[in-house]
Scaffold this active site. Structure first.
Site, mmCIF file in Angstrom:
data_model
loop_
_atom_site.group_PDB
_atom_site.id
_atom_site.type_symbol
_atom_site.label_atom_id
_atom_site.label_comp_id
_atom_site.label_asym_id
_atom_site.label_seq_id
_atom_site.Cartn_x
_atom_site.Cartn_y
_atom_site.Cartn_z
ATOM 1 C CB SER A 205 4.470 -48.581 27.275
ATOM 2 O OG SER A 205 3.734 -49.765 27.038
ATOM 3 C CG HIS B 107 1.989 -46.291 30.056
ATOM 4 N ND1 HIS B 107 1.071 -45.279 30.287
ATOM 5 C CD2 HIS B 107 1.486 -47.014 29.028
ATOM 6 C CE1 HIS B 107 0.071 -45.388 29.431
ATOM 7 N NE2 HIS B 107 0.295 -46.442 28.652
ATOM 8 C CG ASP C 152 -0.054 -49.967 27.598
ATOM 9 O OD1 ASP C 152 -0.803 -48.977 27.579
ATOM 10 O OD2 ASP C 152 1.163 -49.908 27.313
ATOM 11 C CG MET D 177 -4.309 -53.843 25.951
ATOM 12 S SD MET D 177 -3.318 -54.156 24.489
ATOM 13 C CE MET D 177 -2.340 -52.663 24.443
ATOM 14 C CG HIS E 296 -3.552 -46.759 28.701
ATOM 15 N ND1 HIS E 296 -2.863 -46.693 27.506
ATOM 16 C CD2 HIS E 296 -4.839 -46.412 28.410
ATOM 17 C CE1 HIS E 296 -3.687 -46.319 26.543
ATOM 18 N NE2 HIS E 296 -4.886 -46.159 27.064
ATOM 19 C CG MET F 190 -6.215 -49.306 26.118
ATOM 20 S SD MET F 190 -4.666 -49.591 25.263
ATOM 21 C CE MET F 190 -3.618 -49.967 26.665
ATOM 22 C CG MET G 65 -5.040 -43.411 22.978
ATOM 23 S SD MET G 65 -3.639 -44.152 23.865
ATOM 24 C CE MET G 65 -2.885 -45.200 22.617
ATOM 25 N N GLY H 63 -3.775 -50.668 21.233
ATOM 26 C CA GLY H 63 -3.763 -52.121 21.043
ATOM 27 C C GLY H 63 -2.364 -52.716 20.959
ATOM 28 C CG PHE H 64 -1.086 -54.261 18.503
ATOM 29 C CD1 PHE H 64 -0.834 -55.574 18.862
ATOM 30 C CD2 PHE H 64 -2.345 -53.934 17.993
ATOM 31 C CE1 PHE H 64 -1.813 -56.559 18.712
ATOM 32 C CE2 PHE H 64 -3.328 -54.907 17.834
ATOM 33 C CZ PHE H 64 -3.061 -56.220 18.194
ATOM 34 N N GLY I 242 4.818 -50.236 18.992
ATOM 35 C CA GLY I 242 5.589 -50.286 17.753
ATOM 36 C C GLY I 242 4.902 -49.693 16.534
ATOM 37 C CG ASP J 166 0.152 -44.604 25.030
ATOM 38 O OD1 ASP J 166 1.101 -45.110 24.407
ATOM 39 O OD2 ASP J 166 -0.604 -45.255 25.787
ATOM 40 N N GLY J 167 1.840 -43.390 21.996
ATOM 41 C CA GLY J 167 1.822 -44.041 20.693
ATOM 42 C C GLY J 167 2.842 -43.449 19.733
ATOM 43 N N GLY J 168 3.860 -44.241 19.428
ATOM 44 C CA GLY J 168 4.854 -43.795 18.451
ATOM 45 C C GLY J 168 5.719 -42.650 18.915
ATOM 46 N N GLY K 224 6.967 -46.876 24.422
ATOM 47 C CA GLY K 224 7.056 -48.334 24.469
ATOM 48 C C GLY K 224 8.318 -48.792 23.789
ATOM 49 C CB SER K 225 9.012 -49.778 20.294
ATOM 50 O OG SER K 225 8.163 -48.781 19.813
HETATM 51 C C1 DX5 Z 1 -0.806 -48.945 22.789
HETATM 52 C C2 DX5 Z 1 -0.357 -48.686 24.184
HETATM 53 C C3 DX5 Z 1 0.940 -48.009 24.278
HETATM 54 C C4 DX5 Z 1 2.084 -48.726 23.618
HETATM 55 C C5 DX5 Z 1 3.036 -47.675 23.152
HETATM 56 O O1 DX5 Z 1 -2.140 -49.239 22.771
HETATM 57 O O2 DX5 Z 1 -1.307 -47.898 24.883
HETATM 58 O O3 DX5 Z 1 1.257 -47.628 25.608
HETATM 59 O O4 DX5 Z 1 2.751 -49.648 24.441
HETATM 60 O O5 DX5 Z 1 4.039 -48.265 22.410
HETATM 61 P P1 DX5 Z 1 4.925 -47.418 21.388
HETATM 62 O O6 DX5 Z 1 5.576 -46.331 22.155
HETATM 63 O O7 DX5 Z 1 5.871 -48.423 20.828
HETATM 64 O O8 DX5 Z 1 3.976 -46.867 20.324
HETATM 65 ZN ZN ZN Z 2 -0.695 -47.070 26.856
#
Ligand code: DX5
Ligand code: ZN
Length: 229
Positions: free
Chosen positions: A7, A30, A32, A34, A63, A65, A136, A141-142, A144, A174-176, A196-197
């Site tokens: 991401s 990916h 994002d 928003m 993606h 959002m 999800m 939204g974020f 990390g 997606d997420g963590g 992402g992170s």
């Molecule tokens: C969050 C995004 C993700 C985000 C994932 O709303 O949809 O794609 O960037 O980031 P990590 O992998 O750090 O949770």
């Molecule tokens: Zn995403």
């Protein structure tokens, strides 16, 4: 084969071309999007997708959002999205069906997503039409945030739901997701891992992609072997 979709929300937007080059061994990019309404954050939109399209041959996994995504799916397809994901919570009534039809008519692959507290069953009306389902594992939204424990059970439930209607969409999470959590979701049936992170935030994104892939594939193989035994 497990696929990794880094991401770019964790990238440095002032050096986006460089950061996309650094993930060239990934399977997707990916992206994002928003709107500050569906989620409490604003990221990037159509012009940035068009610019990314020019600097990579990797498929763009966009993606959305955003509220009422049906208003914008065609424009994202025109900008170069290969896969467009819309949220069930953002598409009331028949808008989800309509969005899926519009994405397909524009020549892209259609995916639908659910937030952590939305049961995946809400996707039943479109399940047979979907190319991918995005589960999800954090509140969108974020980047990390920490993986919400138990999200892998929703992945397993999605596999069952899809099978029940004779469908086999890819399942993306997606997420963590990183080396510790990738094995959990891969064992449960996830095909595509958004990182992402764990990837774009890593010192060596290519090494991070390889590590996540390896951990996920080992867990997937072990899960399949134990099912067969
Ligand atoms: C969050 C995004 C993700 C985000 C994932 O709303 O949809 O794609 O960037 O980031 P990590 O992998 O750090 O949770
Ligand atoms: Zn995403």
């Amino acid at each position: 084969m497990i696929k990794v979709a880094p991401s770019i929300l964790s990238a440095d937007f002032a050096h986006l071309g460089r950061d996309i080059e650094a993930i060239s061994t990934a399977d997707y990019v990916h992206v994002d999007v928003m709107d500050g309404m569906f989620v409490p954050n604003i990221s990037i939109g159509i012009p940035v997708v068009a610019s990314i399209r020019k600097v990579t041959d990797l498929p763009l996994d966009v993606h959305l959002m955003i509220t009422k995504p049906v208003r914008y799916v065609e424009q994202f397809c025109d900008a170069g999205a290969d896969i467009v994901t819309v949220h069930a919570e953002a598409a009331a009534g028949y808008q989800l069906e309509r969005a899926v039809e519009m994405i397909h008519a524009a020549g892209a692959k259609a995916a639908a997503s659910v937030k952590p507290h939305t049961p995946v069953e809400v996707l039943a009306p479109v399940m047979a039409q979907l190319d991918m389902v995005l589960i999800m594992s954090v509140e969108p939204g974020f980047s990390g945030q920490s993986y919400i424990e138990g999200s892998e059970r929703k992945v397993a439930r999605t596999v069952e739901l899809a099978r029940a209607v004779g469908a086999a969409p890819l399942i993306e999470v997606d997420g963590g997701i990183g080396v510790k959590t990738a094995p959990l979701v891969a064992a449960a049936g996830a095909d595509v891992l958004v990182c992402g992170s764990a990837v774009c935030g890593a010192d060596d994104p290519a090494a991070a992609i390889a590590q996540v892939t390896q951990a996920a594939e080992a867990a997937r193989a072990a899960a399949l072997a134990s099912k067969e035994a």
